[in-house]
Design a protein around this motif. Structure first.
Motif, mmCIF file in Angstrom:
data_model
loop_
_atom_site.group_PDB
_atom_site.id
_atom_site.type_symbol
_atom_site.label_atom_id
_atom_site.label_comp_id
_atom_site.label_asym_id
_atom_site.label_seq_id
_atom_site.Cartn_x
_atom_site.Cartn_y
_atom_site.Cartn_z
ATOM 1 N N VAL A 136 0.843 -1.204 0.000
ATOM 2 C CA VAL A 136 0.000 0.000 0.000
ATOM 3 C C VAL A 136 0.876 1.250 0.000
ATOM 4 O O VAL A 136 0.539 2.245 -0.658
ATOM 5 C CB VAL A 136 -0.972 -0.017 1.196
ATOM 6 C CG1 VAL A 136 -1.640 1.338 1.382
ATOM 7 C CG2 VAL A 136 -2.041 -1.087 0.976
ATOM 8 N N THR A 137 1.988 1.208 0.704
ATOM 9 C CA THR A 137 2.934 2.327 0.625
ATOM 10 C C THR A 137 3.405 2.518 -0.820
ATOM 11 O O THR A 137 3.435 3.637 -1.342
ATOM 12 C CB THR A 137 4.151 2.078 1.533
ATOM 13 O OG1 THR A 137 3.719 2.017 2.886
ATOM 14 C CG2 THR A 137 5.191 3.182 1.385
ATOM 15 N N THR A 174 0.563 3.822 -3.068
ATOM 16 C CA THR A 174 0.254 5.219 -2.750
ATOM 17 C C THR A 174 1.234 6.156 -3.439
ATOM 18 O O THR A 174 0.856 7.209 -3.962
ATOM 19 C CB THR A 174 0.285 5.438 -1.227
ATOM 20 O OG1 THR A 174 -0.658 4.569 -0.595
ATOM 21 C CG2 THR A 174 -0.058 6.880 -0.868
ATOM 22 N N ASP A 232 0.995 4.797 -7.780
ATOM 23 C CA ASP A 232 -0.294 4.713 -8.458
ATOM 24 C C ASP A 232 -0.238 3.809 -9.692
ATOM 25 O O ASP A 232 -0.572 4.230 -10.807
ATOM 26 C CB ASP A 232 -0.767 6.116 -8.850
ATOM 27 C CG ASP A 232 -2.213 6.125 -9.356
ATOM 28 O OD1 ASP A 232 -2.988 5.228 -8.962
ATOM 29 O OD2 ASP A 232 -2.556 7.032 -10.136
ATOM 30 N N ILE A 258 -6.710 0.438 1.719
ATOM 31 C CA ILE A 258 -6.725 1.639 0.891
ATOM 32 C C ILE A 258 -7.925 2.519 1.236
ATOM 33 O O ILE A 258 -8.962 2.037 1.683
ATOM 34 C CB ILE A 258 -6.713 1.306 -0.609
ATOM 35 C CG1 ILE A 258 -7.955 0.532 -1.015
ATOM 36 C CG2 ILE A 258 -5.451 0.544 -0.977
ATOM 37 C CD1 ILE A 258 -8.075 0.358 -2.515
ATOM 38 N N THR A 259 -7.740 3.805 1.045
ATOM 39 C CA THR A 259 -8.826 4.766 1.283
ATOM 40 C C THR A 259 -9.078 5.538 -0.012
ATOM 41 O O THR A 259 -9.951 5.185 -0.790
ATOM 42 C CB THR A 259 -8.464 5.702 2.438
ATOM 43 O OG1 THR A 259 -7.189 6.317 2.187
ATOM 44 C CG2 THR A 259 -8.404 4.936 3.766
ATOM 45 N N GLN A 318 -6.820 5.749 -2.464
ATOM 46 C CA GLN A 318 -6.052 5.177 -3.558
ATOM 47 C C GLN A 318 -6.939 4.324 -4.463
ATOM 48 O O GLN A 318 -7.953 3.782 -4.030
ATOM 49 C CB GLN A 318 -4.911 4.294 -3.019
ATOM 50 C CG GLN A 318 -3.967 5.005 -2.060
ATOM 51 C CD GLN A 318 -4.368 4.780 -0.615
ATOM 52 O OE1 GLN A 318 -5.542 4.586 -0.290
ATOM 53 N NE2 GLN A 318 -3.393 4.824 0.275
#
Length: 326
Positions: free
Chosen positions: A238-239, A242, A245, A274-275, A277
């Motif tokens: 996720v890092t 982010t 992309d 994820i939020t 993203q």
């Protein structure tokens, strides 16, 4: 027939191919690195292998190779053609381009990082085809990545782009040989899972494949070890997504051989984190252990297409490579 030499150097073995126009695989070979004899012996074995492959081309195809691409682990300065550091080979500042070029009478030599070159192959001939931006992550003894953008793989300003295995996911956690604590590869690499499962099951010879098999059988201890690794991996990925992309997130290496035992919980864990993203496709690598060798071939052809300038990018007409049957 015009062709290039593709040479992929690992910790204990080397894979090689003679690659013709349109990515045709004309000859394939494997050889041990001779690592047990020391760092200099590995260099000697590489030079000997390169010479033998060059001679093989003359015998089989009527001419020597037009260029050579070689991929190695560790830190690589692709612009200078130097293997800066490789812990598992005992190397520091090995001038591979100069050494191979001298042995093969001045043919152009491209030197690349094994995982980044594998990512290049996945991008052009494997799971990344059709994606303008992808992140390739290899889960092996350690964890490394490749950032694919518009048919190229990003090297970074200092040759370190893609080192996602050293993103800290557990601050203050397990010490890493890189000097940090809590790095991703200390929790989610195949070697980390092997160590954790060996402790949990009491069998010092147990490895990550055994853990995956135990997960599939419903073993509660294995599920706990596996989920902890998946959670750490999801945090690191996720890092990465982010920052980058990507359209596609490609996961390869030994741990990915577990198939949906890995991918089903991993997709769920990434989606849960994820939020804002955009969730990329999360897919297995397609080329297996052939990716590094295929990538080395692409580096060599790119070098020729760019007029034998190591710093130049690929030609729009650079060939894809024939993928060997598994």
């Amino acid at each position: 027939m015009k062709h290039v030499i593709a040479l992929d150097v690992g910790g204990t073995g080397m894979k090689a191919a003679l690659v013709g126009p349109e990515g045709r695989l004309l000859h394939q070979a494997r050889r041990a690195t001779g690592r047990h004899r020391g760092p200099e012996a590995v260099v000697d074995e590489i030079l000997r292998f390169a010479s033998d492959l060059h001679a093989e081309g003359r015998t089989r195809l009527g001419e020597g190779a037009s260029a050579l691409g070689i991929t190695v682990p560790g830190i690589v300065d692709a612009e200078r053609g130097v293997a800066v550091y490789a812990a598992n080979l005992g190397w520091r500042d090995v001038p591979l381009r100069a050494l191979i070029g001298e042995r093969l009478h001045g043919i152009p030599v491209a030197v690349g990082h094994d995982v980044r070159s594998g990512g290049l192959a996945e991008g052009r001939a494997g799971a990344g085809r059709g994606a303008a931006r992808f992140l390739f992550v290899a889960l092996g003894t350690g964890i490394a990545g490749a950032i694919g953008i518009a048919g190229r793989v990003e090297e970074g300003a200092h040759g370190n782009a893609g080192e996602i295995g050293h993103v800290v996911v557990r601050p203050g956690g397990t010490p890493c040989p890189c000097g940090q604590r809590g790095c991703l590869e200390r929790y989610a690499s195949a070697s980390a899972v092997s160590e954790a499962w060996a402790r949990a099951c009491g069998d010092p010879d147990a490895d990550a494949a055994d853990c995956a098999a135990a997960v599939a059988r419903g073993d509660g201890r294995a599920r706990k070890v596996w989920q902890e690794a998946v959670d750490a991996l999801a945090d690191g990925l996720v890092t990465g997504l982010t920052l980058l992309d990507p359209q596609r997130l490609i996961v390869g290496g030994g741990l990915a051989e577990a198939g949906e035992t890995l991918f089903a919980p991993l997709r769920a864990a990434v989606e849960a984190r994820i939020t804002f993203q955009r969730l990329p496709e999360i897919v297995p690598a397609a080329l297996g252990d052939a990716a590094g060798c295929l990538g080395a071939g692409l580096l060599a052809w790119d070098l020729l297409d760019a007029g034998a300038s190591p710093a130049a990018g690929p030609s729009p007409d650079a060939p894809t490579l024939e993928v060997p049957a598994p």
